[in-house]
Write a protein that holds these residues in place. Structure first.
Motif, PDB file in Angstrom:
ATOM      1  N   HIS A  67      33.378 138.728  21.119  1.00  0.00           N
ATOM      2  CA  HIS A  67      32.383 137.855  21.744  1.00  0.00           C
ATOM      3  C   HIS A  67      33.031 136.980  22.813  1.00  0.00           C
ATOM      4  CE1 HIS A  67      29.539 138.848  18.534  1.00  0.00           C
ATOM      5  NE2 HIS A  67      30.519 138.621  17.676  1.00  0.00           N
ATOM      6  N   ILE A  68      32.284 136.716  23.847  1.00  0.00           N
ATOM      7  CA  ILE A  68      32.636 135.701  24.836  1.00  0.00           C
ATOM      8  C   ILE A  68      31.582 134.602  24.730  1.00  0.00           C
ATOM      9  CG2 ILE A  68      32.858 135.174  27.291  1.00  0.00           C
ATOM     10  CD1 ILE A  68      35.168 136.857  26.120  1.00  0.00           C
ATOM     11  N   ILE A  69      32.032 133.359  24.592  1.00  0.00           N
ATOM     12  CA  ILE A  69      31.114 132.229  24.393  1.00  0.00           C
ATOM     13  C   ILE A  69      31.373 131.219  25.497  1.00  0.00           C
ATOM     14  CG2 ILE A  69      30.314 130.471  22.769  1.00  0.00           C
ATOM     15  CD1 ILE A  69      31.688 132.269  20.557  1.00  0.00           C
ATOM     16  N   ASP A  70      30.495 131.210  26.458  1.00  0.00           N
ATOM     17  CA  ASP A  70      30.682 130.428  27.684  1.00  0.00           C
ATOM     18  C   ASP A  70      29.570 129.378  27.773  1.00  0.00           C
ATOM     19  OD1 ASP A  70      30.936 129.443  30.264  1.00  0.00           O
ATOM     20  OD2 ASP A  70      31.378 131.394  31.144  1.00  0.00           O
ATOM     21  N   PHE A  71      29.935 128.121  27.614  1.00  0.00           N
ATOM     22  CA  PHE A  71      28.944 127.048  27.602  1.00  0.00           C
ATOM     23  C   PHE A  71      28.404 126.700  28.986  1.00  0.00           C
ATOM     24  CE2 PHE A  71      30.268 126.674  23.282  1.00  0.00           C
ATOM     25  CZ  PHE A  71      29.224 126.059  22.614  1.00  0.00           C
ATOM     26  N   ASP A  72      28.819 127.443  30.016  1.00  0.00           N
ATOM     27  CA  ASP A  72      28.154 127.337  31.319  1.00  0.00           C
ATOM     28  C   ASP A  72      26.795 128.030  31.285  1.00  0.00           C
ATOM     29  OD1 ASP A  72      30.187 125.887  32.459  1.00  0.00           O
ATOM     30  OD2 ASP A  72      31.152 127.628  33.400  1.00  0.00           O
ATOM     31  N   PHE A  73      26.528 128.748  30.201  1.00  0.00           N
ATOM     32  CA  PHE A  73      25.276 129.491  30.046  1.00  0.00           C
ATOM     33  C   PHE A  73      24.612 129.074  28.729  1.00  0.00           C
ATOM     34  CE2 PHE A  73      28.231 131.933  32.594  1.00  0.00           C
ATOM     35  CZ  PHE A  73      27.466 132.257  33.702  1.00  0.00           C
ATOM     36  N   PRO A  74      23.337 129.427  28.538  1.00  0.00           N
ATOM     37  CA  PRO A  74      22.615 128.944  27.349  1.00  0.00           C
ATOM     38  C   PRO A  74      23.270 129.371  26.031  1.00  0.00           C
ATOM     39  CG  PRO A  74      21.086 129.837  28.966  1.00  0.00           C
ATOM     40  CD  PRO A  74      22.450 130.178  29.450  1.00  0.00           C
ATOM     41  N   SER A 132      33.660 127.253  22.073  1.00  0.00           N
ATOM     42  CA  SER A 132      33.843 127.889  23.378  1.00  0.00           C
ATOM     43  C   SER A 132      34.925 128.960  23.262  1.00  0.00           C
ATOM     44  CB  SER A 132      34.255 126.831  24.414  1.00  0.00           C
ATOM     45  OG  SER A 132      34.598 127.458  25.639  1.00  0.00           O
ATOM     46  N   TYR A 133      34.674 130.105  23.881  1.00  0.00           N
ATOM     47  CA  TYR A 133      35.661 131.190  23.852  1.00  0.00           C
ATOM     48  C   TYR A 133      35.417 132.051  25.088  1.00  0.00           C
ATOM     49  CZ  TYR A 133      38.791 134.673  21.757  1.00  0.00           C
ATOM     50  OH  TYR A 133      39.840 135.521  21.484  1.00  0.00           O
ATOM     51  N   VAL A 134      36.055 131.695  26.174  1.00  0.00           N
ATOM     52  CA  VAL A 134      35.809 132.349  27.456  1.00  0.00           C
ATOM     53  C   VAL A 134      36.775 133.519  27.642  1.00  0.00           C
ATOM     54  CG1 VAL A 134      34.807 130.291  28.501  1.00  0.00           C
ATOM     55  CG2 VAL A 134      37.290 130.682  28.663  1.00  0.00           C
ATOM     56  N   VAL A 135      36.597 134.250  28.724  1.00  0.00           N
ATOM     57  CA  VAL A 135      37.397 135.448  28.981  1.00  0.00           C
ATOM     58  C   VAL A 135      38.888 135.152  28.924  1.00  0.00           C
ATOM     59  CG1 VAL A 135      38.052 137.078  30.786  1.00  0.00           C
ATOM     60  CG2 VAL A 135      35.623 136.714  30.248  1.00  0.00           C
ATOM     61  N   GLU A 136      39.300 134.043  29.502  1.00  0.00           N
ATOM     62  CA  GLU A 136      40.726 133.706  29.509  1.00  0.00           C
ATOM     63  C   GLU A 136      41.262 133.490  28.091  1.00  0.00           C
ATOM     64  OE1 GLU A 136      38.987 133.000  33.436  1.00  0.00           O
ATOM     65  OE2 GLU A 136      38.408 132.330  31.412  1.00  0.00           O
ATOM     66  N   ASP A 137      40.439 132.928  27.205  1.00  0.00           N
ATOM     67  CA  ASP A 137      40.854 132.746  25.815  1.00  0.00           C
ATOM     68  C   ASP A 137      41.085 134.098  25.140  1.00  0.00           C
ATOM     69  OD1 ASP A 137      40.617 129.915  25.904  1.00  0.00           O
ATOM     70  OD2 ASP A 137      38.455 130.089  25.590  1.00  0.00           O
ATOM     71  N   TYR A 138      40.158 135.018  25.367  1.00  0.00           N
ATOM     72  CA  TYR A 138      40.293 136.350  24.783  1.00  0.00           C
ATOM     73  C   TYR A 138      41.538 137.058  25.321  1.00  0.00           C
ATOM     74  CZ  TYR A 138      39.522 141.271  23.805  1.00  0.00           C
ATOM     75  OH  TYR A 138      39.690 142.566  23.392  1.00  0.00           O
ATOM     76  N   GLN A 139      41.731 136.995  26.615  1.00  0.00           N
ATOM     77  CA  GLN A 139      42.883 137.681  27.212  1.00  0.00           C
ATOM     78  C   GLN A 139      44.193 137.100  26.703  1.00  0.00           C
ATOM     79  OE1 GLN A 139      41.715 137.082  31.311  1.00  0.00           O
ATOM     80  NE2 GLN A 139      40.920 139.173  31.486  1.00  0.00           N
ATOM     81  N   HIS A 140      44.237 135.793  26.534  1.00  0.00           N
ATOM     82  CA  HIS A 140      45.452 135.157  26.017  1.00  0.00           C
ATOM     83  C   HIS A 140      45.718 135.578  24.567  1.00  0.00           C
ATOM     84  CE1 HIS A 140      48.533 132.146  25.250  1.00  0.00           C
ATOM     85  NE2 HIS A 140      47.838 131.751  24.196  1.00  0.00           N
ATOM     86  N   GLU A 141      44.665 135.621  23.759  1.00  0.00           N
ATOM     87  CA  GLU A 141      44.840 135.922  22.336  1.00  0.00           C
ATOM     88  C   GLU A 141      45.213 137.379  22.094  1.00  0.00           C
ATOM     89  OE1 GLU A 141      42.778 134.708  18.078  1.00  0.00           O
ATOM     90  OE2 GLU A 141      41.853 134.129  19.979  1.00  0.00           O
ATOM     91  N   THR A 142      44.868 138.259  23.021  1.00  0.00           N
ATOM     92  CA  THR A 142      45.147 139.689  22.834  1.00  0.00           C
ATOM     93  C   THR A 142      46.252 140.203  23.753  1.00  0.00           C
ATOM     94  OG1 THR A 142      43.396 140.301  24.410  1.00  0.00           O
ATOM     95  CG2 THR A 142      42.785 140.162  22.069  1.00  0.00           C
ATOM     96  N   GLU A 143      46.960 139.321  24.425  1.00  0.00           N
ATOM     97  CA  GLU A 143      47.928 139.758  25.422  1.00  0.00           C
ATOM     98  C   GLU A 143      49.070 140.573  24.818  1.00  0.00           C
ATOM     99  OE1 GLU A 143      49.418 136.365  27.449  1.00  0.00           O
ATOM    100  OE2 GLU A 143      50.197 135.376  25.658  1.00  0.00           O
TER     101      GLU A 143
END
Length: 247
Positions: A9-16, A27-38
């Motif tokens: 999941h991507i959870i971006d609070f810039d959207f509803p 919050s869990y944006v694309v950068e968070d996912y990429q960092h956690e799975t690098e």
């Protein structure tokens, strides 16, 4: 080891974002996912809309642009969605429709048969179910006739596994995800599903593991490596899901 992450999941609070059953996700944006799975060799994956995102598509379209063409989207749509909107989402990289029966936020099961067939006929999408597999007997007759359908999180429960295996034998795919949220013998479930259909299991991290008792751990991948030979591991971690989403 190559990975297609079939469920995150991507959870971006810039959207509803909407509270669901008293829960508000982090919050869990694309950068968070990429960092956690690098440290993992993630070559592609499926961004899955959650209950807290309802029918919002804007967050998903942004995330797909950021992640690139080897990633796709799994969205939630009301049955009133137009063909033009479905085609637009398909062109943006969405590849599946989700029915979240466990948590809500999606269309309900009364529209499953019609809507699942409609998106498949129009753009080739499969449908994904998040529900306790012990409830599958109520809709098994419908699911057996659908052209393409998958189940999230190993079907969640030990009591549901026999119902799930019957549908796996009919072609249902199963996400090997959410090991920290299920109530079953994970090793037995994985082996039983693979024995019925070696193409069925599709690994996913389930990051950021919202509401799970235990979040994803690299040990979840190690468990799969321990249970299966190298060829089976590659199917479960990569090939099965890659072929399912990008057929």
């Amino acid at each position: 080891m190559r990975i297609f992450d079939a469920h995150f999941h991507i959870i971006d609070f810039d959207f509803p974002i909407q509270e669901n059953q008293g829960y508000m996700p982090p919050s869990y944006v694309v950068e968070d996912y990429q960092h956690e799975t690098e440290a993992l060799n993630v070559l592609g994956g499926a961004i899955v809309s959650g209950s807290f995102q309802g029918f919002d598509q804007a967050y998903l379209l942004k995330a797909l642009q950021q992640m690139g063409p080897t990633f796709c989207g799994v969205t939630q749509l009301p049955y009133t969605t137009t063909d033009e909107e479905i085609i637009r989402l398909d062109q943006a990289g969405v590849r599946a429709l989700r029915f979240n029966i466990k948590r809500g936020g999606s269309e309900d099961l009364s529209h499953l048969d019609h809507l699942a067939r409609r998106v498949y006929d129009l753009v080739g999408w499969h449908s994904e179910l998040y529900m306790d597999a012990r409830e599958l007997s109520e809709v098994a007759a419908i699911l057996e006739r659908l052209p393409a359908v998958s189940m999230d999180h190993l079907g969640l429960s030990e009591a549901g596994l026999p119902h799930l295996l019957k549908l796996v034998d009919k072609g249902m795919r199963v996400k090997a995800t959410g090991f920290g949220r299920v109530e079953l013998n994970i090793e037995q479930a994985l082996c039983s599903i693979y024995d019925v259909n070696p193409d069925a299991l599709m690994f996913g991290t389930d990051l950021p593991s919202t509401r799970a008792r235990r979040p994803f751990e690299v040990a979840d991948i190690a468990l799969i490596q321990h249970l299966f030979d190298d060829q089976a591991v590659d199917k479960i971690l990569f090939t099965n899901a890659m072929n399912w989403y990008f057929k």
